[in-house]
Design a protein around this motif. Sequence first.
Motif, PDB file in Angstrom:
ATOM      1  N   GLY A  48      44.051  58.634  80.673  1.00  0.00           N
ATOM      2  CA  GLY A  48      43.950  57.109  80.977  1.00  0.00           C
ATOM      3  C   GLY A  48      44.742  56.383  82.220  1.00  0.00           C
ATOM      4  O   GLY A  48      44.679  55.630  82.532  1.00  0.00           O
ATOM      5  N   MET A  49      46.006  57.079  81.784  1.00  0.00           N
ATOM      6  CA  MET A  49      46.921  56.161  81.922  1.00  0.00           C
ATOM      7  C   MET A  49      46.964  57.045  83.817  1.00  0.00           C
ATOM      8  O   MET A  49      47.678  55.710  84.424  1.00  0.00           O
ATOM      9  CB  MET A  49      48.574  56.357  81.492  1.00  0.00           C
ATOM     10  N   GLU A  51      45.180  57.268  85.509  1.00  0.00           N
ATOM     11  CA  GLU A  51      43.373  56.753  85.726  1.00  0.00           C
ATOM     12  C   GLU A  51      44.050  55.389  86.465  1.00  0.00           C
ATOM     13  O   GLU A  51      43.405  54.846  86.953  1.00  0.00           O
ATOM     14  CB  GLU A  51      42.694  57.376  84.978  1.00  0.00           C
ATOM     15  N   GLN A  52      44.729  54.788  85.152  1.00  0.00           N
ATOM     16  CA  GLN A  52      44.559  53.701  85.523  1.00  0.00           C
ATOM     17  C   GLN A  52      46.017  53.674  86.791  1.00  0.00           C
ATOM     18  O   GLN A  52      45.122  52.527  87.490  1.00  0.00           O
ATOM     19  CB  GLN A  52      45.422  53.137  84.693  1.00  0.00           C
ATOM     20  N   MET A  55      43.605  54.085  89.997  1.00  0.00           N
ATOM     21  CA  MET A  55      42.604  52.736  89.936  1.00  0.00           C
ATOM     22  C   MET A  55      43.523  51.346  90.325  1.00  0.00           C
ATOM     23  O   MET A  55      42.378  50.987  91.323  1.00  0.00           O
ATOM     24  CB  MET A  55      41.590  52.522  88.533  1.00  0.00           C
ATOM     25  N   ASN A  56      44.531  50.317  89.971  1.00  0.00           N
ATOM     26  CA  ASN A  56      45.448  50.193  90.175  1.00  0.00           C
ATOM     27  C   ASN A  56      45.183  49.460  91.387  1.00  0.00           C
ATOM     28  O   ASN A  56      45.448  48.995  92.223  1.00  0.00           O
ATOM     29  CB  ASN A  56      46.262  49.916  89.922  1.00  0.00           C
ATOM     30  N   THR A 136      52.374  47.579  86.277  1.00  0.00           N
ATOM     31  CA  THR A 136      51.646  48.172  85.460  1.00  0.00           C
ATOM     32  C   THR A 136      52.078  49.161  85.493  1.00  0.00           C
ATOM     33  O   THR A 136      52.002  50.920  85.202  1.00  0.00           O
ATOM     34  CB  THR A 136      50.341  47.842  84.836  1.00  0.00           C
TER      35      THR A 136
END
Length: 186
Positions: A48-49, A51-52, A55-56, A136
């Motif tokens: 998930g991280m 992917e984040q 994505m960002n 992030t």
Amino acid sequence: KQHMQSQLLDVNGVIANMSDMLQRLLGDDIKLECQSDPRLPAVEADTGMLEQVVMNLSVNARDAMPKGGKLVIATSLLDIGPGHVSQHPDARPGQFVCLSVTDNGAGMTRGTLNRIFEPFFTTKEVGKGTGLGLATVYGIVKQHQGWIDVTSELCVGTTFRIHLPASEKKLETSPEKSQSKPTVKG
């Protein structure tokens, strides 16, 4: 820092799983190109991280190309030596998986580039960005024992290179099912 659920990951697989969604997010005016290094080792990371992070960086690239353009997400295997370490303060020697995100958008000035990872720093209009996206990304990469190199040139584009330690562990692949078909009697 966020709670991490680390596991052995194939970065190429994570990118492949996201590609359709990323293309929809980018819109019709931006061409997405994924270039995967087939000899890539696994990394120990939180799916998930990771992917984040992708994505960002993709959303920022989209915003830097309001009239369209090209986004290239690529993976490669790097052997980082002392020469590279001496020129990049966050780097360290060893084998690393490099995930690069390159756009041909507006690019950034040196002043902007020096501040991009600061929390709440944004170049977007009021109400269009929080200034937390790249902070992030930076935090996630640091939490995964990696680092980020960024290059940018005005009116040419920007490249983010995420370096994650390559794992010595091998990904387990499920044994392929037998392809033989039973003989039909009769």
